[in-house]
Write an enzyme that holds these catalytic residues in place. Structure first.
Site, PDB file in Angstrom:
ATOM      1  N   HIS A 133       0.717  -1.132  -0.141  1.00  0.00           N
ATOM      2  CA  HIS A 133      -0.120  -0.093  -0.168  1.00  0.00           C
ATOM      3  C   HIS A 133       1.067   1.182   0.132  1.00  0.00           C
ATOM      4  O   HIS A 133       2.236   1.426   0.614  1.00  0.00           O
ATOM      5  CB  HIS A 133      -0.764   0.016   1.453  1.00  0.00           C
TER       6      HIS A 133
ATOM      7  N   ASP B 101       3.666  -3.903   8.085  1.00  0.00           N
ATOM      8  CA  ASP B 101       2.409  -3.118   7.961  1.00  0.00           C
ATOM      9  C   ASP B 101       1.235  -4.220   8.048  1.00  0.00           C
ATOM     10  O   ASP B 101       0.996  -5.019   6.904  1.00  0.00           O
ATOM     11  CB  ASP B 101       2.258  -2.595   6.378  1.00  0.00           C
TER      12      ASP B 101
ATOM     13  N   GLN C  53      -3.883  -4.700   7.091  1.00  0.00           N
ATOM     14  CA  GLN C  53      -4.954  -5.888   6.842  1.00  0.00           C
ATOM     15  C   GLN C  53      -4.867  -7.158   7.414  1.00  0.00           C
ATOM     16  O   GLN C  53      -5.274  -7.892   7.169  1.00  0.00           O
ATOM     17  CB  GLN C  53      -4.743  -6.006   5.142  1.00  0.00           C
TER      18      GLN C  53
ATOM     19  N   LYS D  76      -9.867  -0.426  10.416  1.00  0.00           N
ATOM     20  CA  LYS D  76     -10.236  -1.508   9.782  1.00  0.00           C
ATOM     21  C   LYS D  76     -10.502  -2.697  10.544  1.00  0.00           C
ATOM     22  O   LYS D  76     -10.902  -3.627   9.951  1.00  0.00           O
ATOM     23  CB  LYS D  76      -8.855  -1.786   8.874  1.00  0.00           C
TER      24      LYS D  76
ATOM     25  N   CYS E 153      -4.827   2.345  -3.633  1.00  0.00           N
ATOM     26  CA  CYS E 153      -3.394   2.852  -2.897  1.00  0.00           C
ATOM     27  C   CYS E 153      -2.338   1.957  -3.268  1.00  0.00           C
ATOM     28  O   CYS E 153      -1.536   1.697  -2.306  1.00  0.00           O
ATOM     29  CB  CYS E 153      -3.467   3.384  -1.557  1.00  0.00           C
TER      30      CYS E 153
HETATM   31  C1  PLP Z   1      -2.194  -2.844   3.786  1.00  0.00           C
HETATM   32  C2  PLP Z   1      -2.694  -1.366   4.015  1.00  0.00           C
HETATM   33  N1  PLP Z   1      -1.591  -0.668   4.754  1.00  0.00           N
HETATM   34  C3  PLP Z   1      -1.846   0.510   5.210  1.00  0.00           C
HETATM   35  C4  PLP Z   1      -3.145   1.027   5.124  1.00  0.00           C
HETATM   36  C5  PLP Z   1      -3.285   2.584   5.398  1.00  0.00           C
HETATM   37  O1  PLP Z   1      -4.189   2.745   6.321  1.00  0.00           O
HETATM   38  P1  PLP Z   1      -4.903   4.177   7.019  1.00  0.00           P
HETATM   39  O2  PLP Z   1      -5.400   4.716   5.462  1.00  0.00           O
HETATM   40  O3  PLP Z   1      -5.861   3.740   7.797  1.00  0.00           O
HETATM   41  O4  PLP Z   1      -3.643   4.794   7.332  1.00  0.00           O
HETATM   42  C6  PLP Z   1      -4.136   0.392   4.302  1.00  0.00           C
HETATM   43  C7  PLP Z   1      -5.400   0.983   4.091  1.00  0.00           C
HETATM   44  O5  PLP Z   1      -6.182   0.501   3.276  1.00  0.00           O
HETATM   45  C8  PLP Z   1      -3.697  -0.979   3.799  1.00  0.00           C
HETATM   46  O6  PLP Z   1      -4.712  -1.715   3.388  1.00  0.00           O
END
Ligand code: PLP
Length: 411
Positions: A116, A201, A204, A227, A369
């Protein structure tokens, strides 16, 4: 259905909603809304400052979440839990505070093409700003990271070197839906270079899988409350305490400070050193209720339910669209969570999402993203349906049947 739709007030609206965008943000159960409502209606005071009972209660409830999160992800201490605004801010905090002090020209920062943007751009910018090399692991045609040999054994010798300073990788891809074998990857990275700082990260992953930071043996891990049935506006950064203690603050101001003089300031200890200003108190309290909700339902049951639903949906999509359909990451040999991203020949993902929206069916269309991944796949965009504990087979059936209608309109 795993969990009662009636727990989620938005699903009781007059216009029946089919919500298939949980990877973007999950719906919120009444228990979470109630916890936040109670803060605002019964003890809405600022924290860490007031000596009166309302403020003491708000501080206690807020700090209790830290312990709940520490237990939830297996941290050694609640001092290793930092509340941010979201997973994105958590990554930026590390890239800024750790990265700018430790990464230099000639060092290497390694990430992957399936990240992402939240776990890609901060590292890219750190590399650009310091002169470090930015190395991006590619994928195979099946969508697996290109780090396995023919026998499925991890091969990272070409990627991790004595110059590698940071390795940042997702636990679960928000497009492919694949669960990376992060524990094995971390072990393989450490075997080559034990000095590498590893950030996972888990945005998810935490909503769907049991995550234990000590078992993983990473250095930092990030995720977002919204999430995982929690509110927007709250993220978590977990970091190893010795690393956090040696990092400089990211933001300056009130609450992160012990002493301020005209000629110097002295920071508070961790975790407060990284929480400048009034935080999202209600949000953090809501996150505690969200964790309790997830634990009551059971993460194992959640991931099994999603996996079944996603497999069912993939099967139905193949039946409906034959070789016009392509589901990204479908042929990966890794386990999947409830994410199905796809293209249908002749239909633009935005047109599909627009037509489904007229039927109150919410899916996502675009890059999600993850533009480097889409570029690598040669896809201008994909449509994505994503499931959670409240999703049902009926949702999946309605989605596929309305998608068939959209297909006949668009082709
Ligand atoms: C794998 C992953 N990392 C990071 C994020 C970023 O999350 P946030 O927008 O809550 O910072 C997302 C959001 O969709 C994501 O799917």
């Amino acid at each position: 259905m795993l969990q009662q739709k009636s727990d989620f007030p938005i699903l009781s609206q007059k216009n029946k909603l089919t919500y298939l965008d949980s990877a973007a943000t999950s719906l919120k159960p009444q228990a979470v809304i109630d916890a936040m409502d109670e803060y605002y209606t019964s003890y809405s005071a600022n924290i860490h400052r007031g000596l009166y009972p309302l403020s003491e209660r708000a501080s206690a409830e807020y700090e209790e979440t830290r312990q709940v999160i520490a237990d939830f992800i297996g941290a050694r201490s609640e001092d290793e839990i930092i509340f941010t605004r979201n997973a994105t801010e958590s990554v930026n905090l590390v890239a800024y505070s750790y990265g700018r002090e430790h990464v230099q020209k000639g060092d290497e920062i390694v990430t992957t093409v399936i990240e992402h943007h939240a776990n890609f751009v901060p590292w890219q910018q750190l590399a650009f700003g310091t002169g470090a090399d930015f190395k991006v692991i590619d994928i195979t045609d099946q969508g697996d990271l290109n780090i396995f040999d023919k026998n499925g054994k991890l091969q990272l010798q070409d990627v991790i070197t004595p110059k590698t300073k940071i390795f940042a990788c997702n636990y679960v891809s928000n497009v492919l839906g694949t669960v990376q074998p992060v524990k094995d990857i971390i072990k393989a990275v450490r075997a080559i270079n034990p000095e590498v700082i590893i950030l996972i990260d888990a945005a998810q992953a935490v909503p769907h899988l049991e995550v234990n930071v000590q078992d993983l043996d990473c250095d930092f891990l990030v995720f977002s409350a919204h999430k995982m049935c929690g509110p927007t506006g709250v993220g978590v950064l977990w970091g190893r305490q010795d690393l956090l203690e040696n990092m400089s603050p990211f933001l300056f101001g009130g609450d992160m400070i012990n002493e301020v003089h005209i000629d110097k300031s002295v920071w508070a200890t961790v975790p407060h050193k990284f929480e400048a200003g009034t935080p999202d108190i209600a949000g953090v309290i809501g996150l505690k209720a969200a964790v309790k909700y997830l634990q009551d339902v059971g993460l194992e049951k959640i991931s099994k339910h999603e996996d079944e639903l996603a497999s069912y949906t993939r099967e139905k999509l193949h039946e409906a669209f034959g070789n016009a359909l392509s589901i990204v990451g479908e042929y990966s040999r890794l386990p999947h969570v409830g994410v199905v991203a796809f293209t249908i020949r002749g239909c633009h993902p935005h047109d599909i999402a627009g037509i489904l929206a007229e039927e109150q069916i919410c899916i996502r269309a675009g890059f999600h993203c993850a533009m480097p991944l889409h570029t690598r796949l040669g896809a201008k965009a994909t449509s994505r349906a994503s499931f959670y504990m409240y999703s049902t087979k009926e949702d999946a059936d309605l989605f596929v049947s309305k998608l068939k209608n959209a297909y006949s309109v668009l082709t």
